[in-house]
Design a protein around this motif. Structure first.
Motif, mmCIF file in Angstrom:
data_model
loop_
_atom_site.group_PDB
_atom_site.id
_atom_site.type_symbol
_atom_site.label_atom_id
_atom_site.label_comp_id
_atom_site.label_asym_id
_atom_site.label_seq_id
_atom_site.Cartn_x
_atom_site.Cartn_y
_atom_site.Cartn_z
ATOM 1 N N LEU B 34 38.280 30.937 52.360
ATOM 2 C CA LEU B 34 38.963 29.983 53.227
ATOM 3 C C LEU B 34 37.957 28.962 53.739
ATOM 4 C CD1 LEU B 34 41.716 29.554 54.743
ATOM 5 C CD2 LEU B 34 40.846 31.039 56.531
ATOM 6 N N GLY B 35 38.355 27.709 53.758
ATOM 7 C CA GLY B 35 37.437 26.693 54.276
ATOM 8 C C GLY B 35 38.053 25.319 54.146
ATOM 9 N N PRO B 36 37.554 24.375 54.924
ATOM 10 C CA PRO B 36 38.104 23.025 54.853
ATOM 11 C C PRO B 36 37.757 22.342 53.521
ATOM 12 C CG PRO B 36 36.216 23.072 56.330
ATOM 13 C CD PRO B 36 36.479 24.485 55.923
ATOM 14 N N SER B 39 34.176 22.127 51.403
ATOM 15 C CA SER B 39 33.248 23.138 51.911
ATOM 16 C C SER B 39 32.552 23.899 50.777
ATOM 17 C CB SER B 39 33.985 24.106 52.823
ATOM 18 O OG SER B 39 35.096 24.654 52.161
ATOM 19 N N GLY B 40 32.972 23.673 49.536
ATOM 20 C CA GLY B 40 32.282 24.321 48.418
ATOM 21 C C GLY B 40 33.053 25.468 47.786
ATOM 22 N N LYS B 41 34.326 25.592 48.080
ATOM 23 C CA LYS B 41 35.120 26.705 47.557
ATOM 24 C C LYS B 41 35.233 26.657 46.039
ATOM 25 C CE LYS B 41 38.790 25.451 49.892
ATOM 26 N NZ LYS B 41 38.424 24.188 50.525
ATOM 27 N N LEU B 162 41.290 32.453 41.479
ATOM 28 C CA LEU B 162 42.406 31.528 41.646
ATOM 29 C C LEU B 162 41.996 30.404 42.588
ATOM 30 C CD1 LEU B 162 45.148 34.237 42.351
ATOM 31 C CD2 LEU B 162 44.481 33.326 40.139
ATOM 32 N N ASP B 163 42.042 29.167 42.080
ATOM 33 C CA ASP B 163 41.649 28.028 42.914
ATOM 34 C C ASP B 163 42.894 27.373 43.500
ATOM 35 O OD1 ASP B 163 40.311 26.084 44.205
ATOM 36 O OD2 ASP B 163 39.355 25.205 42.428
ATOM 37 N N GLU B 164 43.114 27.598 44.766
ATOM 38 C CA GLU B 164 44.303 27.094 45.454
ATOM 39 C C GLU B 164 45.544 27.263 44.585
ATOM 40 O OE1 GLU B 164 44.164 23.958 47.986
ATOM 41 O OE2 GLU B 164 41.994 23.921 48.218
ATOM 42 N N PRO B 165 45.891 28.508 44.282
ATOM 43 C CA PRO B 165 46.965 28.723 43.319
ATOM 44 C C PRO B 165 48.290 28.116 43.765
ATOM 45 C CG PRO B 165 46.384 30.771 44.425
ATOM 46 C CD PRO B 165 45.357 29.770 44.806
ATOM 47 N N PHE B 166 48.481 27.991 45.048
ATOM 48 C CA PHE B 166 49.774 27.469 45.501
ATOM 49 C C PHE B 166 49.607 26.131 46.207
ATOM 50 C CE2 PHE B 166 49.779 32.198 46.316
ATOM 51 C CZ PHE B 166 50.093 32.499 45.012
ATOM 52 N N GLY B 167 48.481 25.495 45.951
ATOM 53 C CA GLY B 167 48.117 24.292 46.682
ATOM 54 C C GLY B 167 49.164 23.194 46.680
ATOM 55 N N ALA B 168 49.670 22.878 45.475
ATOM 56 C CA ALA B 168 50.493 21.673 45.376
ATOM 57 C C ALA B 168 51.986 21.966 45.489
ATOM 58 C CB ALA B 168 50.204 20.983 44.046
ATOM 59 N N VAL B 195 41.098 31.028 46.390
ATOM 60 C CA VAL B 195 40.715 29.959 47.305
ATOM 61 C C VAL B 195 41.950 29.422 48.001
ATOM 62 C CG1 VAL B 195 39.983 27.550 47.337
ATOM 63 C CG2 VAL B 195 38.665 29.220 46.060
ATOM 64 N N THR B 196 41.813 29.131 49.259
ATOM 65 C CA THR B 196 42.917 28.496 49.964
ATOM 66 C C THR B 196 42.362 27.749 51.175
ATOM 67 O OG1 THR B 196 44.981 28.861 51.140
ATOM 68 C CG2 THR B 196 43.348 30.602 51.277
ATOM 69 N N HIS B 197 43.099 26.749 51.646
ATOM 70 C CA HIS B 197 42.691 26.209 52.936
ATOM 71 C C HIS B 197 43.785 26.465 53.973
ATOM 72 C CE1 HIS B 197 44.153 22.394 50.840
ATOM 73 N NE2 HIS B 197 45.125 22.793 51.609
ATOM 74 N N ASP B 198 44.692 27.365 53.602
ATOM 75 C CA ASP B 198 45.797 27.716 54.481
ATOM 76 C C ASP B 198 45.528 29.100 55.072
ATOM 77 O OD1 ASP B 198 48.114 28.655 55.569
ATOM 78 O OD2 ASP B 198 49.415 27.903 53.960
#
Ligand SMILES: Nc1ncnc2c1ncn2[C@@H]1O[C@H](COP(=O)(O)OP(=O)(O)OP(=O)(O)O)[C@@H](O)[C@H]1O
Ligand SMILES: [Mg+2]
Lengths: 286, 244
Positions: B34-36, B39-41, B162-168, B195-198
């Motif tokens: 988790l990170g903004p 941030s390097g995720k 998984l890189d922001e799997p549900f991001g979009a 990875v997520t920012h949520d």
């Protein structure tokens, strides 16, 4: 409110006038362009075929019943058969470098790819003569080992490679840059090795651009005159390619054979044009 | 399979994207990163997968005790789902999913019928039966996402990144997929780093959460630990809870 209406006249009048103007100027521009192209490209093409068939089909066929002509055609095919595959590989490698890696001097390499477009082909030929000719830098060494480059096939191939290097690389580099490499990365994480990645992922993505580049490269390698003229020495039955042979025939006032052979090159240009249009549409659609 | 990340740093030009990162993901764990933004995720995930290489030095990465620091992506075979899917656009959904199986070396590669069966099973799992012959451009974002997941799962990876799997995706689809992922993980127990920012997503799904800020790991802990004992101002602020 009133002021706004004043600035913008009623809609019903304005558009009609605008289209009328643009219709006229459009017509002018289109007819200028078409007229220019007709004069510069279509007319010469018609003349070539007209001259080639001046003595009918028989005269046309007869033109090819000649040892020097057949040799020139054979030599040109050989040169293209060597040049095109090599430049396809070089072009792919160069496009790959430029689009996939960040390195110092990348911009320099990018402009180097375009070099053949702004350097006179004669200079390309001269460079090889200065390097490999009898009085050239490597001349004595080559002579010692009995290797002949200038006034022989290797020289012709080298200068043709120089002149046609640009096509595949120039078409692929921006295309590959725009497509990015996310799909390639996905393929790698799925266990594909470098070859599988290229064959199954990269190639399908670039195939129409690649084909387009190969077609242009081929057309130019068969038609190149300047650079080849410098290194070949115009030896009949030996180092005369089709364009050089046409010049020889023409200078000997053998007009029908000259134009008959020239019509082959013109035909190649037409086929290239058709293929180019097809691949461009496919590229647009893909 | 566990993942050990030891003293990993990454510099792009003069910009340090990761600073001496240490992290362990245990076998069968589901860990959230988790990170903004920035941030390097993604960078960390790519280094784990072998798509990017960390700065030379003392840093190392181990998969289940085996050093893979210098292995290429195709040797590591970490299942990776990209932030923007990265589906093969010229292949159908079924071909996308089958890709990993088709590029296996001949000795281990399943035969055609087995591959077809595996693809059908995966399509059923992601609830896209009957979509096998479509092309990615004919799918919605959520459907693409699931295909990307199925494609990564087809080869039976030991590690899933998984890189922001549900991001979009919209909130509703996110919720469904979140549940689906949790259930899937319970069934398969594949070691997963996502990875997520949520923060809701991280807290609801993960066994442990890693908070990253400017390439630096701020805190690692269970959702409860993080909520109750944020280690510093940044974590407290980012998780929107009070520091005690
Ligand atoms: N190839 C690169 N070259 C230069 N800088 C990079 C590169 N890749 C990432 N960076 C930089 O590294 C930092 C971290 O990037 P990263 O993509 O890992 O962020 P992130 O946490 O995934 O962000 P987001 O949530 O927006 O996806 C960013 O500041 C980014 O600009
Ligand atoms: Mg990211």
């Amino acid at each position: 409110m009133a002021a706004i209406i004043d600035i913008h006249p009623p809609r019903t009048v304005r558009p009609r006038k605008a289209t009328a103007e643009s219709f006229f100027s459009r017509w002018l521009i289109i007819s200028t362009a078409v007229g220019f192209m007709g004069l510069m490209f279509v007319l010469p093409l018609v003349v070539i075929f007209q001259e080639a068939f001046r003595k009918g089909w028989e005269g046309f066929i007869e033109a090819f019943d000649d040892r020097a002509t057949m040799h020139a055609i054979w030599l040109t095919l050989k040169v293209a058969a060597i040049t095109v595959p090599l430049n396809t590989l070089f072009g792919l490698a160069a496009a790959w470098c430029v689009s996939r890696f960040q390195f110092r001097g990348k911009r320099f390499l990018t402009s180097l790819i375009e070099l053949p477009l702004w350097v006179s082909p004669v200079i390309a030929g001269m460079v090889y003569v200065l390097l490999f000719g009898a009085q050239g830098l490597f001349g004595p060494t080559l002579k010692e080992h009995g290797i002949k480059i200038i006034f022989a096939l290797p020289g012709i191939v080298l200068s043709t490679i120089f002149v046609t290097f640009t096509f595949v690389a120039r078409i692929l580099a921006p295309q590959m840059e725009a497509q990015g490499q996310a799909e390639e990365e996905a393929a790698m994480t799925l266990g594909a090795n470098g070859f599988q990645m290229f064959w199954r992922v990269t190639l399908p993505k670039i195939k129409w651009g690649l084909l387009y580049g190969i077609i242009l490269c081929n057309a130019r390698s068969m038609g190149e005159f300047g650079a080849v003229s410098v290194v070949s020495g115009h030896i009949r039955n030996k180092t005369n390619t089709v364009p050089l042979h046409i010049e020889v025939l023409y200078n000997e006032y053998q007009f029908v054979p000259a134009f008959a052979v020239a019509s082959m090159l013109a035909l190649l240009a037409l086929v290239t044009l058709i293929l180019k249009t097809l691949t461009t549409t496919r590229r647009g659609a893909a | 399979m566990s993942i050990h990340i030891h003293h990993i740093s990454k510099t792009f030009g003069s910009f340090q994207a990761l600073k001496n990162v240490d992290l362990e993901v245990k076998t069968g764990e589901l860990v959230a990163l988790l990170g903004p933004s920035g941030s390097g995720k993604t960078t960390l995930l790519r280094i784990i997968a072998g798509l990017e290489f960390a700065d030379a030095g003392e840093g190392s990465i181990q998969f289940h005790g085996t050093d893979v620091t210098n292995c290429s992506a195709y040797e590591r075979k970490a299942g990776f789902v990209f932030q923007n899917y990265a589906l093969f656009n010229h292949m159908t959904v079924a071909e996308n999913i089958a890709f990993g199986l088709r590029v296996m070396p001949r000795v281990t590669r399943p035969d055609r019928e087995e591959i077809d069966r595996a693809v059908a099973e995966l399509l059923r799992r992601i609830a896209l039966e009957g979509y096998g012959s479509r092309y990615p451009s004919q799918l919605s974002g959520g459907q693409k996402q699931r295909v990307a997941l199925a494609r990564a799962l087809a080869v039976g990876p030991q590690v899933l990144l998984l890189d922001e799997p549900f991001g979009a995706l919209d909130a509703k689809v996110r919720k469904t997929l979140r549940k689906w992922l949790r259930q899937f993980h319970n069934e398969t127990k594949v070691t997963t780093l996502f990875v997520t920012h949520d923060q809701d997503e991280a807290f609801e799904l993960a066994d442990r959460v890693v908070v990253l800020h400017e390439g630096d790991i701020q805190q690692i802990g269970s959702p409860q630990q993080l909520r109750e004992h944020p280690k510093n101002e940044f974590v407290a602020d980012f998780l929107d809870c009070v520091m005690i």
